[in-house]
Design an enzyme around this catalytic site. Sequence first.
Site: not given
Length: 792
Positions: A633, A629, A521-522, A527, A343
Amino acid sequence: MKDDILAHLRYSLGKDAGHAAIYDWRMALSLTLRDRMMDSWFQSTKTSYDRHAKRVYYLSMEFLIGRLVEDVAANLGLVEEARAAVAELGQDYDLLVKDEPDAALGNGGLGRLAACFMDSLATLGIPAMGYGIRYEHGLFEQDFVEGQQIEKPETWLQQRHAWEFERPEVSYKVGFGGHVHHHEGKAQWHPHETVIATAFDTPVVGWQGRWGNTLRLWSARPQKEFDLASFNRGDYLAASRSEALARTICRVLYPDDTTESGKELRLKQEYFFTAASIKDLLRRFFTDHDDIRQLPDAAAIQLNDTHPAIAGPELVRILADEHGLEMAEAIDLARRCLGYTNHTLLPEALERWPEWLLGRVLPRHLEIIRAIEAGQQAQYPGSPRILDHGNVNMGELAFIMAHKVNGVSALHTDLVKSTVFADLHRIHPTRIVNQTNGITPRRWLHGCNPALSGLITREIGEGWAADLEQLGALRTRTGDPDFLRAFMAAKRTNKERLSNWVQDHCGIAIDPDAMFDVQIKRIHEYKRQLMNILETIALWNEMHANPQAGWTPRVKIFGGKAAPGYHVAKEIIRLINDVAAVVNNDPVTKDLLKIVYPPNYNVTMAELLIPAADLSEQISTAGKEASGTGNMKFALNGALTIGTLDGANVEIREHVGAENFFLFGLTAEEVIERRSHHGYARAAIEQSPRMQKVLAQIAEGRFSPQEPGRYHGLVGNLWDHDHFLVSCDFDSYFDTQRRADEAFKHQATWAAMALSNTASVGWFSSDRTIRGYARDIWNVHSAIDGQLEQSA
Ligand SMILES: *Cc1c(COP(=O)(O)O)cnc(C)c1O
């Protein structure tokens, strides 16, 4: 259904209607829905046994499930009936639904993937079992105090969990520590401590209730309830000593997303659920087999990341020590059962245990790991090592013990081959395969977006929910003004719903006509929420200086938790909140820009925010996000993506078309190249007056006047290090945002672009992903005829 709800209220909950609280009604409704899963669930189990079907065992440390009432009702086709029954009982169905706590047994994407996979396995009719841990406390609850994250324990199990069945008879001993006794070539492990793993089963019924699998979560209890003799002697501590380990093992989910914490308790959690799961699947295997050599024909065991990687040595231990197989044969047999999903490529996320620690907790497993290592080195001299510098590398162990290793997007799989596992890939060139992640369309469109899913069903029928590529038929409607109007009306409904919620929960008035720009998101440096808030400040500066310049009004929405020990991520959260406090109170820009950061992002919040989004922020440093993911969405719900060529963004862009995607930033190759230049960040910032200004404002305390130096560290780090290249991508991000502003002004073209997204991302259904695993890794088949033939 009304009678059944009343009966449960009375006989399962012991309440009469006059005294029932909302909790009682919600439980009664849940138990009523659960009853309706039973026939399909039993029948599926029977079919699997009758056909001696090969089963999938999905081992995952995390299952990020969310609420279940609506999900179950929808899969069973009972939403309308349930709503009517509840109404007849004088209750508000929507309030009951909202009373359910999220089952938050996961941190983020990895756990949510496992939950989507459970839904798809059941929908496809693949005999499968999910195995995990029944944490007493799921992911912590986030709150903000003066803009700073604080963590509170999550308490989903303080109320009874409606969906599970406790199985006290399904219990296994799991040992830790102790020593290994070698005698005449045989090894026997004598653990020092033992806990009992007990199963709690949740039925998972797929679309239209045609098939049901089980999510089996393990809870620990002490081997000896307590020691009555000690108690009677008055030694109360000794009386409950054996309870301590059992109670701690399942107490809490580790809140570190993609950072490895290396704690002994974590290792014990991993071994605990893995060992119980292996024992359980072997017990099932021996109900209709007697030759252990047939195991690979009956069981496909998938490891969701390295957390259950101890499954390899555990299976070998049982095959060799308990069934008497030669070590080499045991290793080979185990490998034929195991698959490993990687992952992440982030070095801080790769699990490594100190050899001494693993040897102390699992002494026999360390010996077996040495045997695995020796076998690998004998066959492939110079192969990358599992045991290295006093550590046990769980990635190498999982790779060597799996017959297939998969990445989770095309780009990620290429990088797995060329970076982390490059040497192992050369030795085993067919072992690595790609399975791009997916999301379940039941929860992530049908359930969360009734306005849009209703429109789609009226237009193309309801087949799309179990065959998402049917959405492709909507591509012909991108030129149909009536349909586009209806499509945007659905978006508008969702934006109004969110605006009301934001008013109620955050006390901020937002305009549903503004562009809703969402990053949820986290919180993680890779990110790049930091880049987003810097861009927001730059935008605010320009709006404030020139408010009449025809700006596209925006609402910047953030959501996400930081790991409690992740200092920089927490600073980023605080900065976003500090900036929001200033910007939201600027009278000059009050109709142009708002920043909203509701605390405690979770699955339920995602279900509210995603359908209301116009713009999806997928802006990670290229090469760092394995798949994502969230990106899928959003696109499915008709948001346009602003994003880098990272993870599954690459494939999303291929599917929706470059003209319907706001691309910016360095590629993964360019990132590596740029990092080799000394002082790349300083050079980039010096070329960007816009970014310089923003950094100066933050550094001077414009957003933290009470403590002007609050962000010196954060800003200094951008100038001097900037490992995630915020500086290098900033200008291109800002310019691309302005392109999005322009596009949003032309609502008709925007609508066509948004619809192209919804229409083109059917491939990202987790049904497609699971078909790929079934074909390429598991060699399993649907037990519902005709299900797997659909395009994979
Ligand atoms: C989908 C989802 C994630 C994963 O989001 P990414 O943007 O892919 O990181 C995390 N948390 C929740 C609650 C989700 O629903």
